[in-house]
Scaffold this motif. Sequence first.
Motif, PDB file in Angstrom:
ATOM      1  N   ARG A 250      -8.144  32.578 -31.814  1.00 33.06           N
ATOM      2  CA  ARG A 250      -8.326  33.996 -31.536  1.00 33.06           C
ATOM      3  C   ARG A 250      -9.266  35.034 -32.442  1.00 33.06           C
ATOM      4  O   ARG A 250      -9.688  34.589 -33.702  1.00 33.06           O
ATOM      5  CB  ARG A 250      -6.866  34.812 -32.609  1.00 33.06           C
TER       6      ARG A 250
ATOM      7  N   PHE B 116     -13.560  46.441 -23.487  1.00 29.23           N
ATOM      8  CA  PHE B 116     -12.769  45.697 -23.215  1.00 29.23           C
ATOM      9  C   PHE B 116     -13.242  45.118 -21.845  1.00 29.23           C
ATOM     10  O   PHE B 116     -12.903  43.986 -20.683  1.00 29.23           O
ATOM     11  CB  PHE B 116     -11.092  46.246 -22.214  1.00 29.23           C
TER      12      PHE B 116
ATOM     13  N   GLN C   9      -9.071  37.310 -22.846  1.00 33.91           N
ATOM     14  CA  GLN C   9      -8.592  38.408 -22.858  1.00 33.91           C
ATOM     15  C   GLN C   9      -8.010  39.264 -24.149  1.00 33.91           C
ATOM     16  O   GLN C   9      -8.196  38.245 -25.073  1.00 33.91           O
ATOM     17  CB  GLN C   9      -7.215  37.391 -22.554  1.00 33.91           C
ATOM     18  N   ALA C  10      -7.860  40.301 -24.153  1.00 32.57           N
ATOM     19  CA  ALA C  10      -7.974  41.357 -25.352  1.00 32.57           C
ATOM     20  C   ALA C  10      -6.752  41.669 -24.952  1.00 32.57           C
ATOM     21  O   ALA C  10      -5.901  42.620 -23.792  1.00 32.57           O
ATOM     22  CB  ALA C  10      -9.190  42.423 -24.656  1.00 32.57           C
ATOM     23  N   ARG C  11      -6.021  42.130 -26.202  1.00 29.81           N
ATOM     24  CA  ARG C  11      -5.240  42.805 -25.955  1.00 29.81           C
ATOM     25  C   ARG C  11      -4.767  43.827 -27.805  1.00 29.81           C
ATOM     26  O   ARG C  11      -5.884  43.038 -28.682  1.00 29.81           O
ATOM     27  CB  ARG C  11      -3.151  42.273 -26.099  1.00 29.81           C
ATOM     28  N   ILE C  12      -4.223  44.753 -27.567  1.00 31.31           N
ATOM     29  CA  ILE C  12      -4.336  45.922 -28.799  1.00 31.31           C
ATOM     30  C   ILE C  12      -2.779  44.998 -29.478  1.00 31.31           C
ATOM     31  O   ILE C  12      -1.638  45.702 -29.427  1.00 31.31           O
ATOM     32  CB  ILE C  12      -3.814  47.182 -28.657  1.00 31.31           C
ATOM     33  N   VAL C  13      -3.371  45.025 -30.800  1.00 30.29           N
ATOM     34  CA  VAL C  13      -1.997  44.105 -31.520  1.00 30.29           C
ATOM     35  C   VAL C  13      -2.124  45.660 -32.280  1.00 30.29           C
ATOM     36  O   VAL C  13      -0.802  45.362 -33.581  1.00 30.29           O
ATOM     37  CB  VAL C  13      -2.573  43.281 -32.201  1.00 30.29           C
TER      38      VAL C  13
ATOM     39  N   TYR D 253      -8.047  50.198 -33.898  1.00 31.58           N
ATOM     40  CA  TYR D 253      -7.250  49.651 -33.256  1.00 31.58           C
ATOM     41  C   TYR D 253      -7.387  48.625 -33.737  1.00 31.58           C
ATOM     42  O   TYR D 253      -8.923  48.387 -34.273  1.00 31.58           O
ATOM     43  CB  TYR D 253      -7.808  49.463 -31.652  1.00 31.58           C
TER      44      TYR D 253
ATOM     45  N   ILE E   8      -7.936  45.137 -32.496  1.00 29.67           N
ATOM     46  CA  ILE E   8      -8.323  44.280 -31.296  1.00 29.67           C
ATOM     47  C   ILE E   8      -8.136  42.397 -31.495  1.00 29.67           C
ATOM     48  O   ILE E   8      -8.496  42.234 -32.165  1.00 29.67           O
ATOM     49  CB  ILE E   8      -9.441  44.775 -30.311  1.00 29.67           C
ATOM     50  N   GLU E   9      -7.309  41.814 -30.747  1.00 33.27           N
ATOM     51  CA  GLU E   9      -7.165  40.410 -30.542  1.00 33.27           C
ATOM     52  C   GLU E   9      -7.607  39.772 -28.779  1.00 33.27           C
ATOM     53  O   GLU E   9      -7.404  40.476 -28.321  1.00 33.27           O
ATOM     54  CB  GLU E   9      -5.810  39.887 -31.303  1.00 33.27           C
TER      55      GLU E   9
ATOM     56  N   ARG F  83      -9.743  32.988 -22.405  1.00 35.55           N
ATOM     57  CA  ARG F  83      -8.987  33.058 -21.158  1.00 35.55           C
ATOM     58  C   ARG F  83      -9.152  32.252 -20.185  1.00 35.55           C
ATOM     59  O   ARG F  83      -9.852  31.060 -19.738  1.00 35.55           O
ATOM     60  CB  ARG F  83      -9.923  34.159 -20.304  1.00 35.55           C
TER      61      ARG F  83
END
Length: 204
Positions: free
Chosen positions: A153, A167, A176-180, A192, A194-195, A199
Amino acid sequence: ILVYAPQLERELYVFRGVFNPLLSNVPPFLAEHLEVKPDDTVLDVGTGTGFQAIRALRLGAARAVALDITDHAVANTQANIELLSLQDRMAVRQSDLFTALNPQEQFSLIIFNPPLLDGRPTTPLERAVFDEQYELITRFMNESRRYLADDGRIQIGYTSKNLEQLFRLAGENGLQARIVATKQAYRDETYYVIELTKRPPQGT
């Protein structure tokens, strides 16, 4: 000077000319939301004082490598490694992003707290604040994947002012990006954590 870092529950050296992570909003926010696994090998890019790498070790990571482009920051981080007796678990290298790494080196957790403002830095200290035309974050996103373990990660502290570009760059580089985590800072700005993860190949 020695400053107390609540996230570390310890004092930390901050040298003159090195960015103090405790005087800004994003570094402590990122540190508080780091997700660390006990066997993690950590890479802290743009380490400054070593703050994020040390936080990861305090959370149980196995070992850490810290990188910074300025000799002052490298000396500052080395002083903190010695202050906290982390010589067996942490090392620091002078590096322009990833240039000090061997091509074969990979890490399960890469941490980056990039400069968030568009502008030209004129001093080493300003490198922690200004990223002209977002060249540094673009380079990071283009190059970081090769140093990330397949199940690893990347965790980044970032701002809503340039979130769409982050993004987009993630997608362009197979991430792949996601907000944690989210923190409302000002009326027109949100911070934010971001992790980013690799992909999976299409069809899997």
